[in-house]
Design an enzyme around this catalytic site. Structure first.
Site, PDB file in Angstrom:
ATOM      1  N   HIS A   1       0.819  -1.210   0.000  1.00 37.35           N
ATOM      2  CA  HIS A   1       0.000   0.000   0.000  1.00 37.35           C
ATOM      3  C   HIS A   1       0.859   1.270   0.000  1.00 37.35           C
ATOM      4  O   HIS A   1       1.903   1.337   0.636  1.00 37.35           O
ATOM      5  CB  HIS A   1      -0.922  -0.002   1.211  1.00 37.35           C
ATOM      6  CG  HIS A   1      -0.221   0.000   2.526  1.00 37.35           C
ATOM      7  ND1 HIS A   1       0.314   1.124   3.080  1.00 37.35           N
ATOM      8  CD2 HIS A   1       0.058  -1.003   3.393  1.00 37.35           C
ATOM      9  CE1 HIS A   1       0.876   0.836   4.229  1.00 37.35           C
ATOM     10  NE2 HIS A   1       0.746  -0.462   4.448  1.00 37.35           N
TER      11      HIS A   1
ATOM     12  N   HIS B   1      12.248  -1.388 -13.127  1.00 42.77           N
ATOM     13  CA  HIS B   1      12.075  -2.832 -13.228  1.00 42.77           C
ATOM     14  C   HIS B   1      12.130  -3.430 -11.836  1.00 42.77           C
ATOM     15  O   HIS B   1      13.144  -3.313 -11.140  1.00 42.77           O
ATOM     16  CB  HIS B   1      13.160  -3.477 -14.088  1.00 42.77           C
ATOM     17  CG  HIS B   1      13.033  -4.970 -14.144  1.00 42.77           C
ATOM     18  ND1 HIS B   1      14.106  -5.819 -14.139  1.00 42.77           N
ATOM     19  CD2 HIS B   1      11.930  -5.771 -14.188  1.00 42.77           C
ATOM     20  CE1 HIS B   1      13.684  -7.077 -14.183  1.00 42.77           C
ATOM     21  NE2 HIS B   1      12.373  -7.076 -14.213  1.00 42.77           N
TER      22      HIS B   1
END
Lengths: 212, 212, 212
Positions: C141, C150
């Site tokens: 979150h 990446h």
């Protein structure tokens, strides 16, 4: 089991919990939060109670169940204390199981257990009351997790690991099969545990970072 | 493919396997176990054979298929030996794929492969016979896994990793792309592997734990 | 959003991407690849363009959308450069979300984001343009991921982690809550990050492997 729910806490962890409850159509009637709720939160628009007193005064323990929305961080005991405080007043805590968790049918889950998305709990595991099994955690077969444990995101417990109460296992830590971890121990993020850990012990990875 | 099944082993790993088979409605007619079966196990109530001899005497290789229910622990070869023993007698092993595993449609899976809940096998991977790909393991694209490998819970293999036969990769270990691992190597729990590993090599994390 | 797609790249990463697109019935009309395509690839049989020039000459930016099929490896910038090159020509990139990823409904995902199987993105996270969130990654979150990141397979980011642009986080690395990672930083496979990381920094695990 389908009583209206009141969420304790209005912060980031509470938002994750609220999203699960709302996606399941649970009846979330109020949130206890001294702070204002962000308008972008899943909690926006839900009735806010500013204190525990306001909850105790307005909601009978027969009419609602509680959900623990406080995050779990080592050294901060609010999550555990709130559970005990309301339990002592006779309130009950609902469990929260993400629809994206994978649970064996052969489990013992105690009161108020919370299991986040992608977590996997294997055959014959036991999870104590008020535990937070966070995103993507693996609890292998025959593990016995005590009360008030936090298993942080990405943790892996191999088979037959046993933990006492109030154990915190940090982000992505790995515990091999059969390990026992004592009361209140803290396992640092990314640590590999291959020997039993005594009560109160804090274990972190040693000097494992080089800056190039 | 839909012959009745007999499970070799009645312990903890066998319970995990049995739960998958029963959830899929597979016809599990017997379990080979010298020990009594726990009444809480998914295996409770299934006919018990006390020895391999009892199996060989009573069940023809045309009538049943076998399922390997023995756990995989470094230094214990029973899981691999049983596969070879029964294969030499002409028996065939059924594969066991958890309905909660995520498999590419572009895979080569050999005889008796077992893939547990939450495991992800990506495009163009190959898995050798009698491998146990445990809970939550990631096998990236173009990996080639030899026979009789055990990938423990939480292991991540990045793309194009190649392993020889009888390799054991411990809980939560991470292998970067393109690595080659030799016959019988053992990778310790939580180790990060960034260079090729020779046959027979044992690799563990060094002194990476501090007690505070 | 449902324009025909052209895939940039015909290698291993492109095969993983193509499998997702084909499983969703997306209209993949061509692949740009100087090399021949393997007959075993999901890309076999799809029209091949041998160069970017052939794409630019034959396909108008009004008629198609692009998909980035180039892998992301530290020190190789082709994946990011191609995105900018075509964006500067006015082309748009489609996002690719595996049907086996788990996404909160409270997310901000920018152009061309790619999220692979088993990845979990939790409540209130933000993912910048052209990011590759690889297999089984956990983004907790309130994380804010910059552009051109990446996150390699098995990475776990705990809550509120913030990354700048062009960050590479290696296989199975773990980042604790609240960490900030600067522009172009590279986090080595399996590293646990418990302090902020400066721009351009490379961090790897130190001497953490013993050969027995």
């Amino acid at each position: 089991m389908n009583k209206p729910l009141i969420l304790l806490g209005g912060g980031q962890q509470a938002s994750v919990i609220a999203e699960i409850l709302l996606s399941e159509g649970r009846n979330l009637v109020a949130v206890v939060s001294p702070q204002l709720i962000s308008s972008a939160s899943p909690l926006a628009g839900i009735r806010r109670l500013v204190s525990d007193d306001e909850l105790l005064k307005n909601y009978s323990l027969d009419d609602i169940q509680l959900v623990n929305g406080i995050g779990a961080i080592p050294g901060q005991d609010l999550r555990w204390e709130l559970f005990d405080y309301y339990s002592n007043h006779g309130y009950r805590f609902a469990s929260v199981i993400s629809p994206h968790a994978i649970l064996s049918r052969y489990l013992a889950l105690e009161e108020g257990v919370q299991i986040m998305a992608g977590a996997i709990i294997q055959t014959n595991a036991t999870i104590g009351k008020n535990c937070l099994i966070n995103t993507g955690v693996i609890v292998e077969h025959d593990c016995k997790i005590g009360h008030h444990n936090h298993l942080a995101p990405g943790v892996t417990l191999n088979g037959s690991v046993t933990t006492a109460d109030r154990v915190h296992i940090g982000t992505g830590a790995n515990i091999i099969q059969g390990i026992k971890i004592g009361y209140g121990a803290v396992i640092g993020a990314g640590t590999s545990i291959v020997r039993d850990v005594a009560a109160g012990q804090v274990v972190i990875p040693a000097a494992n970072r080089i800056l190039l």
